[in-house]
Design a protein around this motif. Structure first.
Motif, PDB file in Angstrom:
ATOM      1  N   PRO A 126      20.267   9.172  -9.720  1.00  0.00           N
ATOM      2  CA  PRO A 126      19.440   8.642  -8.621  1.00  0.00           C
ATOM      3  C   PRO A 126      18.125   8.057  -9.105  1.00  0.00           C
ATOM      4  O   PRO A 126      17.481   7.295  -8.371  1.00  0.00           O
ATOM      5  CB  PRO A 126      19.211   9.865  -7.726  1.00  0.00           C
ATOM      6  CG  PRO A 126      19.389  11.040  -8.632  1.00  0.00           C
ATOM      7  CD  PRO A 126      20.441  10.634  -9.613  1.00  0.00           C
ATOM      8  N   LEU A 127      17.726   8.392 -10.333  1.00  0.00           N
ATOM      9  CA  LEU A 127      16.487   7.857 -10.894  1.00  0.00           C
ATOM     10  C   LEU A 127      16.723   6.640 -11.791  1.00  0.00           C
ATOM     11  O   LEU A 127      15.767   6.119 -12.386  1.00  0.00           O
ATOM     12  CB  LEU A 127      15.768   8.943 -11.701  1.00  0.00           C
ATOM     13  CG  LEU A 127      15.274  10.154 -10.899  1.00  0.00           C
ATOM     14  CD1 LEU A 127      14.682  11.200 -11.833  1.00  0.00           C
ATOM     15  CD2 LEU A 127      14.259   9.732  -9.854  1.00  0.00           C
ATOM     16  N   ASP A 128      17.964   6.183 -11.888  1.00  0.00           N
ATOM     17  CA  ASP A 128      18.296   5.045 -12.746  1.00  0.00           C
ATOM     18  C   ASP A 128      17.821   3.751 -12.088  1.00  0.00           C
ATOM     19  O   ASP A 128      18.405   3.299 -11.107  1.00  0.00           O
ATOM     20  CB  ASP A 128      19.799   5.003 -12.989  1.00  0.00           C
ATOM     21  CG  ASP A 128      20.202   3.944 -14.010  1.00  0.00           C
ATOM     22  OD1 ASP A 128      19.313   3.164 -14.436  1.00  0.00           O
ATOM     23  OD2 ASP A 128      21.387   3.887 -14.368  1.00  0.00           O
ATOM     24  N   THR A 129      16.773   3.169 -12.633  1.00  0.00           N
ATOM     25  CA  THR A 129      16.224   1.933 -12.067  1.00  0.00           C
ATOM     26  C   THR A 129      16.973   0.698 -12.541  1.00  0.00           C
ATOM     27  O   THR A 129      16.815  -0.386 -11.976  1.00  0.00           O
ATOM     28  CB  THR A 129      14.740   1.796 -12.446  1.00  0.00           C
ATOM     29  OG1 THR A 129      14.609   1.839 -13.878  1.00  0.00           O
ATOM     30  CG2 THR A 129      13.922   2.924 -11.835  1.00  0.00           C
ATOM     31  N   LYS A 130      17.795   0.844 -13.587  1.00  0.00           N
ATOM     32  CA  LYS A 130      18.549  -0.292 -14.087  1.00  0.00           C
ATOM     33  C   LYS A 130      19.787  -0.577 -13.236  1.00  0.00           C
ATOM     34  O   LYS A 130      20.232  -1.711 -13.144  1.00  0.00           O
ATOM     35  CB  LYS A 130      18.962  -0.045 -15.538  1.00  0.00           C
ATOM     36  CG  LYS A 130      17.789   0.063 -16.500  1.00  0.00           C
ATOM     37  CD  LYS A 130      18.272   0.319 -17.926  1.00  0.00           C
ATOM     38  CE  LYS A 130      17.099   0.439 -18.893  1.00  0.00           C
ATOM     39  NZ  LYS A 130      17.565   0.703 -20.282  1.00  0.00           N
ATOM     40  N   SER A 131      20.327   0.472 -12.627  1.00  0.00           N
ATOM     41  CA  SER A 131      21.517   0.300 -11.804  1.00  0.00           C
ATOM     42  C   SER A 131      21.145  -0.310 -10.461  1.00  0.00           C
ATOM     43  O   SER A 131      20.137   0.052  -9.839  1.00  0.00           O
ATOM     44  CB  SER A 131      22.208   1.648 -11.578  1.00  0.00           C
ATOM     45  OG  SER A 131      23.300   1.509 -10.688  1.00  0.00           O
ATOM     46  N   THR A 132      21.962  -1.248 -10.006  1.00  0.00           N
ATOM     47  CA  THR A 132      21.729  -1.883  -8.706  1.00  0.00           C
ATOM     48  C   THR A 132      22.591  -1.266  -7.613  1.00  0.00           C
ATOM     49  O   THR A 132      22.499  -1.678  -6.448  1.00  0.00           O
ATOM     50  CB  THR A 132      22.033  -3.389  -8.801  1.00  0.00           C
ATOM     51  OG1 THR A 132      23.403  -3.569  -9.211  1.00  0.00           O
ATOM     52  CG2 THR A 132      21.108  -4.069  -9.803  1.00  0.00           C
ATOM     53  N   LYS A 135      25.530   2.859  -3.612  1.00  0.00           N
ATOM     54  CA  LYS A 135      26.484   3.937  -3.410  1.00  0.00           C
ATOM     55  C   LYS A 135      26.807   4.588  -4.753  1.00  0.00           C
ATOM     56  O   LYS A 135      26.630   3.999  -5.803  1.00  0.00           O
ATOM     57  CB  LYS A 135      27.762   3.397  -2.765  1.00  0.00           C
ATOM     58  CG  LYS A 135      27.556   2.837  -1.366  1.00  0.00           C
ATOM     59  CD  LYS A 135      28.875   2.368  -0.779  1.00  0.00           C
ATOM     60  CE  LYS A 135      28.691   1.812   0.626  1.00  0.00           C
ATOM     61  NZ  LYS A 135      29.982   1.340   1.205  1.00  0.00           N
ATOM     62  N   GLY A 136      27.293   5.813  -4.659  1.00  0.00           N
ATOM     63  CA  GLY A 136      27.736   6.492  -5.862  1.00  0.00           C
ATOM     64  C   GLY A 136      26.654   7.209  -6.632  1.00  0.00           C
ATOM     65  O   GLY A 136      26.891   7.680  -7.742  1.00  0.00           O
ATOM     66  N   ARG A 137      25.471   7.304  -6.078  1.00  0.00           N
ATOM     67  CA  ARG A 137      24.394   8.025  -6.762  1.00  0.00           C
ATOM     68  C   ARG A 137      24.467   9.506  -6.391  1.00  0.00           C
ATOM     69  O   ARG A 137      24.621   9.856  -5.225  1.00  0.00           O
ATOM     70  CB  ARG A 137      23.033   7.457  -6.400  1.00  0.00           C
ATOM     71  CG  ARG A 137      22.820   6.032  -6.950  1.00  0.00           C
ATOM     72  CD  ARG A 137      21.445   5.501  -6.621  1.00  0.00           C
ATOM     73  NE  ARG A 137      21.257   4.147  -7.128  1.00  0.00           N
ATOM     74  CZ  ARG A 137      20.560   3.834  -8.213  1.00  0.00           C
ATOM     75  NH1 ARG A 137      19.993   4.792  -8.916  1.00  0.00           N
ATOM     76  NH2 ARG A 137      20.441   2.584  -8.598  1.00  0.00           N
ATOM     77  N   GLY A 138      24.340  10.349  -7.418  1.00  0.00           N
ATOM     78  CA  GLY A 138      24.468  11.773  -7.208  1.00  0.00           C
ATOM     79  C   GLY A 138      23.151  12.468  -6.966  1.00  0.00           C
ATOM     80  O   GLY A 138      22.111  11.842  -6.738  1.00  0.00           O
ATOM     81  N   LYS A 139      23.210  13.781  -7.031  1.00  0.00           N
ATOM     82  CA  LYS A 139      22.019  14.622  -6.859  1.00  0.00           C
ATOM     83  C   LYS A 139      21.637  15.174  -8.229  1.00  0.00           C
ATOM     84  O   LYS A 139      22.416  15.902  -8.846  1.00  0.00           O
ATOM     85  CB  LYS A 139      22.312  15.758  -5.889  1.00  0.00           C
ATOM     86  CG  LYS A 139      21.139  16.691  -5.639  1.00  0.00           C
ATOM     87  CD  LYS A 139      21.546  17.847  -4.749  1.00  0.00           C
ATOM     88  CE  LYS A 139      21.850  17.373  -3.351  1.00  0.00           C
ATOM     89  NZ  LYS A 139      22.166  18.509  -2.446  1.00  0.00           N
ATOM     90  N   ARG A 140      20.453  14.833  -8.695  1.00  0.00           N
ATOM     91  CA  ARG A 140      20.023  15.280 -10.019  1.00  0.00           C
ATOM     92  C   ARG A 140      19.224  16.569  -9.901  1.00  0.00           C
ATOM     93  O   ARG A 140      18.242  16.648  -9.140  1.00  0.00           O
ATOM     94  CB  ARG A 140      19.194  14.208 -10.711  1.00  0.00           C
ATOM     95  CG  ARG A 140      18.776  14.601 -12.137  1.00  0.00           C
ATOM     96  CD  ARG A 140      18.251  13.424 -12.919  1.00  0.00           C
ATOM     97  NE  ARG A 140      17.789  13.798 -14.253  1.00  0.00           N
ATOM     98  CZ  ARG A 140      17.385  12.944 -15.183  1.00  0.00           C
ATOM     99  NH1 ARG A 140      17.380  11.640 -14.918  1.00  0.00           N
ATOM    100  NH2 ARG A 140      16.986  13.368 -16.367  1.00  0.00           N
ATOM    101  N   VAL A 141      19.632  17.563 -10.667  1.00  0.00           N
ATOM    102  CA  VAL A 141      19.003  18.882 -10.633  1.00  0.00           C
ATOM    103  C   VAL A 141      18.424  19.173 -12.015  1.00  0.00           C
ATOM    104  O   VAL A 141      19.131  19.097 -13.016  1.00  0.00           O
ATOM    105  CB  VAL A 141      20.011  19.971 -10.247  1.00  0.00           C
ATOM    106  CG1 VAL A 141      19.335  21.339 -10.206  1.00  0.00           C
ATOM    107  CG2 VAL A 141      20.662  19.645  -8.907  1.00  0.00           C
ATOM    108  N   THR A 142      17.131  19.511 -12.038  1.00  0.00           N
ATOM    109  CA  THR A 142      16.454  19.810 -13.303  1.00  0.00           C
ATOM    110  C   THR A 142      15.738  21.149 -13.190  1.00  0.00           C
ATOM    111  O   THR A 142      14.992  21.370 -12.227  1.00  0.00           O
ATOM    112  CB  THR A 142      15.435  18.713 -13.663  1.00  0.00           C
ATOM    113  OG1 THR A 142      16.087  17.433 -13.635  1.00  0.00           O
ATOM    114  CG2 THR A 142      14.856  18.947 -15.047  1.00  0.00           C
ATOM    115  N   LEU A 143      15.970  22.026 -14.148  1.00  0.00           N
ATOM    116  CA  LEU A 143      15.297  23.319 -14.213  1.00  0.00           C
ATOM    117  C   LEU A 143      14.439  23.354 -15.466  1.00  0.00           C
ATOM    118  O   LEU A 143      14.899  22.971 -16.553  1.00  0.00           O
ATOM    119  CB  LEU A 143      16.309  24.460 -14.241  1.00  0.00           C
ATOM    120  CG  LEU A 143      16.975  24.881 -12.927  1.00  0.00           C
ATOM    121  CD1 LEU A 143      17.878  23.786 -12.390  1.00  0.00           C
ATOM    122  CD2 LEU A 143      17.760  26.170 -13.106  1.00  0.00           C
TER     123      LEU A 143
END
Length: 502
Positions: A126-132, A135-143
């Motif tokens: 979801p943080l990929d600024t290069k991708s246009t 749809k298809g963006r997931g949920k990014r989880v960081t610990l």
């Protein structure tokens, strides 16, 4: 070419082929080794769930093409929600359980190594600024731990249709997509991470509720309403309405039960920070005149709260005051409807965006349903009179005797009884003093807790608490004798069946 030369050439070719075979075999072994990570842990060094002091979840909204961040963090010796203005979080147990569930994730199955499958499987960062792709963006989880070291970082995608309980998962910056049994998906609901009992009171503590049903807004000004209250002596006692209940009517016990339950479990769905000056001023006593800056006044009015020239704070939907047996008195002020859904509801937008929304809301409807959520301000004070003070019976003076009668104290009091009464009074007085001290402390803690925030409360909480006479008074319920059964019509049983006389 001589036979010796031919033999040497054959030997050289054989050696070269042997070397190539060895290299190819080694490369295949390396590739096989890389491919065979199925069943391995994602983050084998992550062993202690309590080491996690920072959870961040990034989701993507395709309708607005924006990434939304939710974060819970241990900062300055307390748990806060940075994505919601560092609002206090009730997070330690939830975060450790979530971290423990994510710590044990393994690469259960390998689903794809093709970047072309990322959209279908929903694992685009979801943080990929290069991708246009929208749809298809997931949920990014960081610990992370206290030193900001990343303990785990992955992207959760779509559920796998042919594998119950499995989701597509990818590590950022890697191509491989796995099928993973996901035991717990981190919640991004603001309400799941906060103290759910906003007022921190029990329904049995409530002794009096006063409803001041005035209304005020910029268009119509101040409209006076009826002030009424309901009281009870103790938790088991009946409620009484100020001024009494009209003949042929009764208090609605269901409404009163819903009222006390709603107060004991007051729900909030969002928060907004008050301006710094407003925060400081409202921590002062309410009977002291308050002078606010222009920005603080604008902040209040945007939420449905108004300051009069004599320093009185008024609310769009009136006030509700709740007095408890520990001496704490809560004042709940209900303001305007809070517009928006999702992040717009739970944390609002920037100040400028909120001002624009307030202006536009009067002229045209929002593109998304606003619901009936309300802004709420809460203050707390202490009233010592709510705590019964013990009587010193050992010092009680008897009434003077009537003419011709002997005084009551003609006989000397029993010293043992006198000491017993004195000891009992001293115990009760010590208990009273302790309750007063604890009540004052509690009121101050609540004052500090509420001072910095506007709250957003859901419509059902607002309707259960903000009552008027029409809501509190109802027609009597049917008596038991009107219900078929013993003592009812027709001798007490359906069909008029009678018991034989004794």
């Amino acid at each position: 070419m001589s036979e010796l030369s031919k033999t040497g050439l054959f030997a050289a070719v054989a050696l070269a082929l042997t070397s190539l075979a060895m290299v190819a075999t080694r490369d295949r072994a390396v590739r096989t080794e890389a491919f065979n990570d199925q069943g391995q842990a994602f983050f084998p060094e992550f062993q202690d769930p309590l080491a996690c002091t920072d959870l961040e979840v990034v989701d993507f909204d395709p309708s607005t093409a924006t990434a939304s961040r939710f974060q819970v963090k241990f900062e300055n010796n307390r748990w806060v929600i940075p994505s919601h203005y560092n609002y206090p979080a009730d997070a330690r147990d939830r975060l450790s359980k979530t971290a423990a569930a994510l710590m044990d994730l393994t690469k259960d199955t390998i689903r794809s190594d093709s970047p072309d499958d990322q959209e279908t499987m929903g694992v685009i960062d979801p943080l990929d600024t290069k991708s246009t792709a929208l749809k298809g963006r997931g949920k990014r989880v960081t610990l992370r731990d206290a030193s900001e070291k990343v303990l785990a970082d992955f992207i959760i995608g779509e559920p796998i249709k042919d594998r119950s309980g499995q989701y597509y998962v990818r590590i950022p910056d890697q191509k491989r997509i796995y099928g993973v049994n996901l035991k717990a998906e981190p919640s991004t609901r603001f309400a799941d991470w906060i103290e759910t009992n906003l007022l921190k009171l029990e329904s049995t503590q409530i002794r009096k509720v006063e409803f001041d049903n005035y209304k005020v807004n910029l268009e119509q000004g101040y409209q006076k309403g009826e002030i009424l209250d309901v009281t009870r002596e103790d938790a088991a006692g009946p409620w009484a309405l100020s001024g009494g209940v009209p003949e042929g009517k009764e208090l609605d016990e269901d409404k009163l039960r819903s009222l006390t339950n709603a107060l004991a479990d007051l729900k909030i769905v969002g928060v907004r920070p008050k301006p710094a000056g407003l925060t400081r001023d409202l921590k002062q006593t309410e009977d002291r005149k308050i002078t606010l800056s222009a920005s603080a006044v604008a902040s209040l009015q945007g939420k449905g709260f108004y300051m009069t020239r004599d320093g009185q704070l008024l609310s769009n939907q009136g006030d509700v005051r709740v007095a408890c047996d520990d001496g704490v008195v809560y004042t709940l002020r209900f303001g305007e409807v809070a517009l928006g859904v999702g992040d717009e509801l739970t944390r609002g937008e920037s100040d400028e965006a909120e001002k624009q929304d307030d202006a536009e809301a009067k002229d045209e409807p929002k593109s998304q349903p606003a619901g009936d959520n309300r802004y709420l301000m809460v203050t707390a004070a202490f009233d010592e009179s709510l705590i019964p003070e013990p009587k010193d019976e050992s010092r009680a003076e008897s009434a003077p005797p009537a003419p011709g009668e002997l005084p009551e104290n003609v006989i000397a009091p029993d010293p043992i009884e006198e000491k017993s009464r004195k000891d009992r009074y001293e115990r009760e007085k010590a208990d009273f003093d302790k309750k007063v001290e604890e009540g004052r402390k509690r009121a101050q803690e609540l004052t500090d807790r509420f001072a910095a925030w506007y709250y957003v409360t859901p419509g059902d909480s607002f309707r259960s608490i903000n009552l008027d006479r029409a809501s509190l008074v109802t027609d009597p319920k049917p008596k038991a004798s009107n219900i078929p059964g013993p003592g009812g019509p027709g001798g007490g049983f359906p069909g008029g069946f009678q018991l034989p006389p004794e």
